[in-house]
Design a protein around this motif. Structure first.
Motif, mmCIF file in Angstrom:
data_model
loop_
_atom_site.group_PDB
_atom_site.id
_atom_site.type_symbol
_atom_site.label_atom_id
_atom_site.label_comp_id
_atom_site.label_asym_id
_atom_site.label_seq_id
_atom_site.Cartn_x
_atom_site.Cartn_y
_atom_site.Cartn_z
ATOM 1 N N ARG A 178 0.835 -1.209 0.000
ATOM 2 C CA ARG A 178 0.000 0.000 0.000
ATOM 3 C C ARG A 178 0.865 1.254 0.000
ATOM 4 O O ARG A 178 0.609 2.198 -0.736
ATOM 5 C CB ARG A 178 -0.931 -0.009 1.205
ATOM 6 N N PHE A 232 0.492 3.284 -3.472
ATOM 7 C CA PHE A 232 -0.534 4.318 -3.337
ATOM 8 C C PHE A 232 -0.386 5.400 -4.400
ATOM 9 O O PHE A 232 -1.365 5.946 -4.889
ATOM 10 C CB PHE A 232 -0.478 4.942 -1.939
ATOM 11 N N HIS A 259 -7.019 3.728 -1.675
ATOM 12 C CA HIS A 259 -6.615 3.172 -0.388
ATOM 13 C C HIS A 259 -6.646 1.651 -0.375
ATOM 14 O O HIS A 259 -5.978 1.030 0.435
ATOM 15 C CB HIS A 259 -7.491 3.727 0.728
ATOM 16 N N ASN A 260 -7.451 1.028 -1.244
ATOM 17 C CA ASN A 260 -7.541 -0.427 -1.272
ATOM 18 C C ASN A 260 -6.896 -1.032 -2.509
ATOM 19 O O ASN A 260 -6.700 -2.232 -2.572
ATOM 20 C CB ASN A 260 -9.001 -0.867 -1.217
#
Length: 134
Positions: free
Chosen positions: A69, A73, A79-80
């Motif tokens: 992540r 990102f 976020h997922n």
């Protein structure tokens, strides 16, 4: 939405602390492996628009989900996970093709316009409201 080739964030440490330099080198090594893996996934993608989740990438690569992540990102800011467009398509043709497949995504322009415009005004009641200075 991300397009091929995908680039994963790298760290640049130019100080003299060997521990920080080693940490940055390790993060960059992981970023290179993730970038290679993700680009192979996107290149073999058959759907016009595909969602890739960090937890799936972490499971398949063996890195922690937090590391994936943190590094990924910057790809699309999700976020997922992130959405990627099939390499042979542009953004508009990917949207059109995905709508033709029955996986229609809401039109981006109309949803942004409704957010900017705000809620619709209440229906008119025929009453005229005046303030005390009129």
């Amino acid at each position: 939405m991300a397009t091929y080739p995908i680039q994963v964030k790298r760290f640049a440490y130019r100080g003299s602390d060997p521990r920080k330099r080693q940490k940055a080198d390790e993060q960059n090594r992981i970023a290179t492996k993730l970038e290679t893996y993700i680009n192979a996934l996107v290149k073999s993608q058959t759907a016009p628009i595909q969602m890739y989740f960090y937890h799936q990438i972490a499971t398949e690569t063996g890195f922690s989900e937090n590391t994936v992540r943190e590094l990924c990102f910057s790809i699309d800011g999700g976020h997922n996970g992130f959405k990627a467009i099939k390499p042979s398509l542009g953004a508009n043709s990917a949207r059109t093709e995905s709508c033709n497949d029955g996986i229609c995504i809401a039109t981006f322009a109309s949803s942004i316009e409704s957010v900017i415009a705000g809620p619709a005004p209440p229906p008119s009641t025929g009453l005229i409201y005046r303030n005390k200075y009129d």
